[in-house]
Scaffold this active site. Structure first.
Site, PDB file in Angstrom:
ATOM      1  N   ASN A  30       8.986  -4.835   3.511  1.00 59.03           N
ATOM      2  CA  ASN A  30       8.280  -3.660   3.001  1.00 59.03           C
ATOM      3  C   ASN A  30       9.101  -2.963   1.915  1.00 59.03           C
ATOM      4  O   ASN A  30       8.604  -2.672   0.822  1.00 59.03           O
ATOM      5  CB  ASN A  30       7.980  -2.669   4.131  1.00 59.03           C
ATOM      6  CG  ASN A  30       7.080  -3.262   5.194  1.00 59.03           C
ATOM      7  OD1 ASN A  30       6.595  -4.377   5.060  1.00 59.03           O
ATOM      8  ND2 ASN A  30       6.858  -2.516   6.250  1.00 59.03           N
ATOM      9  N   ASP A  31      10.350  -2.687   2.221  1.00 60.09           N
ATOM     10  CA  ASP A  31      11.203  -2.023   1.238  1.00 60.09           C
ATOM     11  C   ASP A  31      11.723  -2.993   0.187  1.00 60.09           C
ATOM     12  O   ASP A  31      11.936  -2.610  -0.969  1.00 60.09           O
ATOM     13  CB  ASP A  31      12.377  -1.322   1.927  1.00 60.09           C
ATOM     14  CG  ASP A  31      12.023   0.100   2.346  1.00 60.09           C
ATOM     15  OD1 ASP A  31      11.065   0.660   1.772  1.00 60.09           O
ATOM     16  OD2 ASP A  31      12.701   0.652   3.228  1.00 60.09           O
ATOM     17  N   ARG A  74       5.586   2.329  -2.306  1.00 57.22           N
ATOM     18  CA  ARG A  74       4.592   1.638  -1.492  1.00 57.22           C
ATOM     19  C   ARG A  74       3.585   2.554  -0.815  1.00 57.22           C
ATOM     20  O   ARG A  74       2.650   2.073  -0.181  1.00 57.22           O
ATOM     21  CB  ARG A  74       5.284   0.758  -0.443  1.00 57.22           C
ATOM     22  CG  ARG A  74       6.216   1.470   0.522  1.00 57.22           C
ATOM     23  CD  ARG A  74       6.957   0.424   1.352  1.00 57.22           C
ATOM     24  NE  ARG A  74       8.022   0.969   2.178  1.00 57.22           N
ATOM     25  CZ  ARG A  74       7.850   1.343   3.440  1.00 57.22           C
ATOM     26  NH1 ARG A  74       6.675   1.242   4.001  1.00 57.22           N
ATOM     27  NH2 ARG A  74       8.874   1.820   4.131  1.00 57.22           N
ATOM     28  N   ARG A  76      12.645   0.113  16.305  1.00 63.36           N
ATOM     29  CA  ARG A  76      12.797   1.303  15.467  1.00 63.36           C
ATOM     30  C   ARG A  76      13.092   2.506  16.368  1.00 63.36           C
ATOM     31  O   ARG A  76      12.324   2.794  17.285  1.00 63.36           O
ATOM     32  CB  ARG A  76      11.518   1.553  14.666  1.00 63.36           C
ATOM     33  CG  ARG A  76      11.178   0.450  13.666  1.00 63.36           C
ATOM     34  CD  ARG A  76       9.904   0.832  12.901  1.00 63.36           C
ATOM     35  NE  ARG A  76       9.640  -0.076  11.796  1.00 63.36           N
ATOM     36  CZ  ARG A  76       8.747  -1.059  11.839  1.00 63.36           C
ATOM     37  NH1 ARG A  76       8.043  -1.261  12.929  1.00 63.36           N
ATOM     38  NH2 ARG A  76       8.545  -1.836  10.785  1.00 63.36           N
ATOM     39  N   HIS A 125       0.919  11.000  15.778  1.00 65.65           N
ATOM     40  CA  HIS A 125       0.786  10.858  17.231  1.00 65.65           C
ATOM     41  C   HIS A 125      -0.628  10.423  17.608  1.00 65.65           C
ATOM     42  O   HIS A 125      -0.829   9.659  18.551  1.00 65.65           O
ATOM     43  CB  HIS A 125       1.093  12.197  17.915  1.00 65.65           C
ATOM     44  CG  HIS A 125       2.518  12.624  17.790  1.00 65.65           C
ATOM     45  ND1 HIS A 125       3.570  11.746  17.906  1.00 65.65           N
ATOM     46  CD2 HIS A 125       3.070  13.841  17.562  1.00 65.65           C
ATOM     47  CE1 HIS A 125       4.708  12.409  17.756  1.00 65.65           C
ATOM     48  NE2 HIS A 125       4.430  13.676  17.549  1.00 65.65           N
ATOM     49  N   GLU A 170      16.945  -5.208   2.497  1.00 66.57           N
ATOM     50  CA  GLU A 170      15.771  -4.563   1.905  1.00 66.57           C
ATOM     51  C   GLU A 170      16.071  -3.981   0.524  1.00 66.57           C
ATOM     52  O   GLU A 170      15.201  -3.379  -0.100  1.00 66.57           O
ATOM     53  CB  GLU A 170      15.241  -3.471   2.841  1.00 66.57           C
ATOM     54  CG  GLU A 170      16.308  -2.542   3.375  1.00 66.57           C
ATOM     55  CD  GLU A 170      15.848  -1.728   4.579  1.00 66.57           C
ATOM     56  OE1 GLU A 170      14.629  -1.564   4.760  1.00 66.57           O
ATOM     57  OE2 GLU A 170      16.715  -1.250   5.317  1.00 66.57           O
ATOM     58  N   CYS A 196      11.289  -9.057   9.376  1.00 66.63           N
ATOM     59  CA  CYS A 196      10.647  -8.072  10.248  1.00 66.63           C
ATOM     60  C   CYS A 196       9.689  -7.162   9.484  1.00 66.63           C
ATOM     61  O   CYS A 196       9.211  -6.162  10.023  1.00 66.63           O
ATOM     62  CB  CYS A 196      11.687  -7.228  10.980  1.00 66.63           C
ATOM     63  SG  CYS A 196      12.746  -6.265   9.885  1.00 66.63           S
TER      64      CYS A 196
END
Length: 605
Positions: A468-469, A479, A308, A201, A445, A516
Site C-alpha cells: 500500500n505504501d 493513496r 497491526r 468503529h 514500504e 502484507c
C-alpha cells in the site's frame, strides 16, 4: 412502510464497501443529524431545573452505554466493548458538558438545542483538522450526543431499536457504534451512510455482525426516503435507488451466487495453498483487531503475517496502558498457539492519528512526516513501553517476531535494535523471562529500502513488503486522495521491479520475505507476486479462500514466465493487459449489471 411505486428514475451511488454482501429491500432513513430539533426560550426560574434534566439525561446515557458495552462483550467480543469506554469518557468530558451547562444558564434555552449546538461546534472543529482519525471520532461524538438528546425526549430511539419491520436497509448520515451494535439481523439487513471510513468503529462492528455496509456515499440521505426500494452491494460499494426489474433479478442472482461462493470457498479452509506442480504458499492473515481472530480460524489462516497494533492508540484516550497492551498481545499469541505471529510496532501518523500525545503540531504532509518508526525513535518512552509489553506477552514462547514500520534508513534499524536490547536487559534485571529467539524484521514500504534490500538483508531477520505504501511512495500518489486515485497503480512496472529486487535479496541472504499489502488479497496480483518470487502472502481473512483457489489453479512455470514478461513492460496498462491475456479466467472481470438509466453518481446529477 411500503415500497415507493415503480417507474421512478434509477440512481446509482458509489461509496466504500466496508462489509461484504448483497442486500435488497426497503430503505429506512434515520435523521441522525437531528435537523428538526426544536429550540425554545426558558423562563428564569426554569433554568436550574433544565440543567438538572440535562444532568439526568447524561446519567441515563451513561447507564445505557455501559449496558450496551456489556452486551457487546458477551455477544460479540470483549475487545469491541472497549469502544464504549471512549463514549463513557466523552460523557464525563468537561469540554463537552460544561459549555452546555454554561450556555443553558446564559442563553436560557432548552438543553436539547444547546447541547446539539455545542456538539456540532466541537464536531466542526474536529472536521476542520482535515484528519481521518478525527473525522471518524466525530461519529462517536455525534453518537453520544444523540443518545443524550434521546433521553431528553427529542430524538427518536436509536437505529437498532426503532426499525419497524424486517428486512430494512438503514440509511443515515452516519451511525455510531452503539447504534450499529444494536442492529438485529432480523431487522437491519444492511446499512449505508453518507460519511465514515474503513477504520471507523462502525465499520468494524458491521463486519463483526456480518451486516453488509457501505460508507462514504456523501449525499445519499438527500435522495432516499423511507420505503424506497434499494439494492446495496457491500463488496463493490454500490447502492441503487429504484432499481429496474432487470437489476433486481441480476442482484438477486448475484446474492445467491455470493452465498454459494462463500460456502464453496470455505470448503478450501483445510486445504493447502499449493500450485498444480507442488509449490506450497503460506497463507497468513492481517489482523486489525483481536476480535477478528474467529475470522482467521474460519478462513484457515496459517498465522498472522501482520498484527497491526494501532488500535491500542485509537481508543479516544490517545493510547492504552502498558497492561492493556500486554493483555491484548497475550490474547492473540495464546489464541494462535504455535502458529507464527508478526507483531508490528505502532504505525501511528499519516492518515491514522494526529494527537498532541504523539505530535505537537498538525503536519502539512503527515505521510512524509513524524510517523511510525520515526515517531518511536523521537518518543522512545512510547516505544519502550510497547516493546516491554510485547516481550512480556511472548515470554513463554520459543520465538517472537517484531516488525518495524516505515523504515527508510539502516540507522533507524540499528537505533531500534539498541532500544530493543535495552528492554531485554531491563526485563532480565527485573527477573522476568524473555523469549530466547527474537526475530526483528522490517516493513519494506519506502523505495530506499527496496533499492538497498541487499544491505538491509544483512541486518534484519525478515522482510514484509507493505505494498500500500510502497505504491504510494514509489509513484508519489496520496493513496487516500480521490483526485489522483487513477494514478495509484500497483501494477506499475516500477513497483513490480522493486518487489522483485526485495524477493531476490531475501532469497540470496536466506531470509523470509512476505507481502502484507492489499496486492496480496487480489487473486490476479497474488499469483503474479508468487511468480516474482514470493512464497508467503498475508491478507484480510475474508480474502484467503479466493486467493487460495487461484493458487491451486496455476503452475509455477507459467507464473515465472508471466513475471519475466511483465518486468519487461513499461506501463501499468500493458501489465494489466498481459495479466488478462495470460491468466484468462483467473482475472476475468465480473459481468456488469444491466442498467435502465445510465447516470453518474446521483449527487452530481
Amino acid at each position: 412502510m411500503g415500497t415507493r411505486m415503480a417507474g421512478k428514475r434509477t440512481f446509482h451511488f458509489d461509496g466504500l464497501g466496508v462489509s461484504d454482501g448483497i442486500a435488497i429491500g426497503p430503505a429506512y432513513v434515520i435523521d441522525t443529524k437531528n435537523s428538526q430539533l426544536e429550540s425554545y426560550h426558558l423562563a428564569a426560574d426554569e433554568v436550574e431545573s433544565e440543567i438538572l434534566r440535562f444532568r439526568q439525561a447524561i446519567e441515563m446515557a451513561k447507564e445505557e452505554v455501559a449496558a450496551i458495552g456489556r452486551q457487546v462483550a458477551e455477544k460479540i467480543d470483549p475487545q469491541q466493548a472497549k469502544i464504549f469506554d471512549a463514549h463513557l469518557a466523552m460523557l464525563d468530558d468537561p469540554y463537552l458538558i460544561d459549555p452546555a451547562i454554561s450556555r443553558i444558564r446564559e442563553e436560557q434555552r432548552n438543553a436539547e438545542s444547546i447541547f446539539w449546538s455545542v456538539t456540532k461546534g466541537l464536531g466542526d472543529q474536529m472536521a476542520a483538522l482535515g484528519d481521518d482519525y478525527f473525522a471518524e471520532r466525530n461519529h462517536d461524538l455525534y453518537d453520544v450526543a444523540r443518545r443524550v438528546i434521546k433521553f431528553l425526549g427529542e430524538l427518536s430511539p436509536t437505529a437498532g431499536q426503532s426499525i419497524p419491520r424486517d428486512g430494512c436497509i438503514v440509511i443515515a448520515s452516519d451511525l455510531g457504534p452503539a447504534e450499529t451494535a444494536q442492529f438485529s439481523r432480523n431487522h437491519a439487513i444492511g446499512f449505508c451512510t453518507d460519511e465514515g471510513g474503513p477504520t471507523s468503529h462502525t465499520a468494524i462492528l458491521a463486519r463483526a455482525l456480518a451486516i453488509p455496509a457501505i460508507v462514504g456515499l456523501e449525499f445519499v440521505t438527500h435522495y432516499i426516503r423511507t420505503g424506497d426500494l434499494v439494492i446495496m452491494d457491500g463488496s463493490a460499494g454500490k447502492l441503487i435507488l429504484n432499481p429496474s426489474k432487470e437489476q433486481l433479478e441480476f442482484y438477486e442472482a448475484k446474492r445467491q451466487d455470493h452465498m454459494r461462493l462463500r460456502e464453496d470457498l470455505l470448503k478450501l479452509r483445510e486445504l493447502p495453498a499449493i500450485t498444480t506442480d507442488g509449490v506450497r504458499i503460506a497463507m497468513m492473515a492481517n489482523l486489525e483487531f483481536p476480535d477478528e481472530l474467529d475470522a482467521l480460524e474460519n478462513h484457515g489462516a496459517e498465522g498472522i503475517g501482520l498484527f497491526r497494533t494501532e488500535f491500542l492508540y485509537l481508543n479516544g484516550r490517545g493510547s492504552a496502558s502498558e497492561a492493556e497492551h500486554y493483555e491484548s498481545y497475550v490474547a492473540v499469541l495464546q489464541r494462535m498457539g504455535n502458529l507464527p505471529v508478526v507483531m508490528r510496532t505502532m504505525d501511528i501518523g499519516g492518515d491514522k492519528v494526529h494527537d498532541s500525545n504523539f505530535t505537537p503540531f498538525q503536519e502539512a504532509n503527515p505521510f512524509l512526516g513524524l510517523r511510525a518508526i520515526r515517531l518511536c525513535l523521537k518518543r522512545p518512552e512510547l516505544f519502550r513501553s510497547q516493546l516491554r509489553s510485547m516481550l512480556a506477552a511472548a515470554s513463554g514462547m520459543e520465538h517472537v517476531r517484531i516488525m518495524l514500520p516505515m523504515i527508510s534508513s539502516i540507522d533507524e534499524v540499528r537505533a531500534a535494535r539498541v532500544i530493543l536490547h535495552e528492554c531485554l536487559d531491563d526485563q532480565r534485571a527485573a527477573g522476568k523471562e524473555v523469549p530466547p529467539n527474537i526475530h526483528l524484521g522490517i516493513m519494506v514500504e519506502v523505495p530506499s529500502v527496496a533499492i538497498l534490500a541487499d544491505t538491509f538483508a544483512r541486518e534484519v531477520d525478515f522482510f514484509s513488503i507493505g505494498t500500500n505504501d510502497l505504491v504510494q511512495y514509489t509513484l508519489a500518489v496520496d493513496r487516500i486522495n480521490k483526485s489522483v486515485a487513477h494514478l495509484y497503480r500497483p501494477t506499475h512496472p516500477a513497483v513490480l521491479r522493486l518487489i522483485k529486487m526485495v524477493a531476490d535479496a531475501g532469497k540470496a541472504h536466506g531470509i523470509p520475505v512476505s507481502v502484507c499489502g492489499e496486492m496480496a488479497s487480489r487473486p490476479s496480483l497474488a499469483v503474479l507476486l508468487i511468480g516474482l518470487g514470493l512464497r508467503t502472502l498475508s491478507m484480510g481473512p475474508s480474502s484467503i479462500s479466493a486467493v487460495k483457489r487461484a493458487i491451486r489453479s496455476v503452475n509455477m512455470a507459467d507464473l515465472e514466465e508471466l513475471a519475466q514478461s511483465v518486468l519487461l513492460l513499461s506501463s501499468a496498462e500493458e501489465v494489466e493487459e498481459l495479466l488478462a491475456e495470460r491468466a484468462g479466467y483467473w482475472f476475468s472481470r465480473p459481468t456488469e449489471p444491466p442498467e435502465t438509466v445510465t447516470s453518474n453518481q446521483a449527487n452530481s446529477a
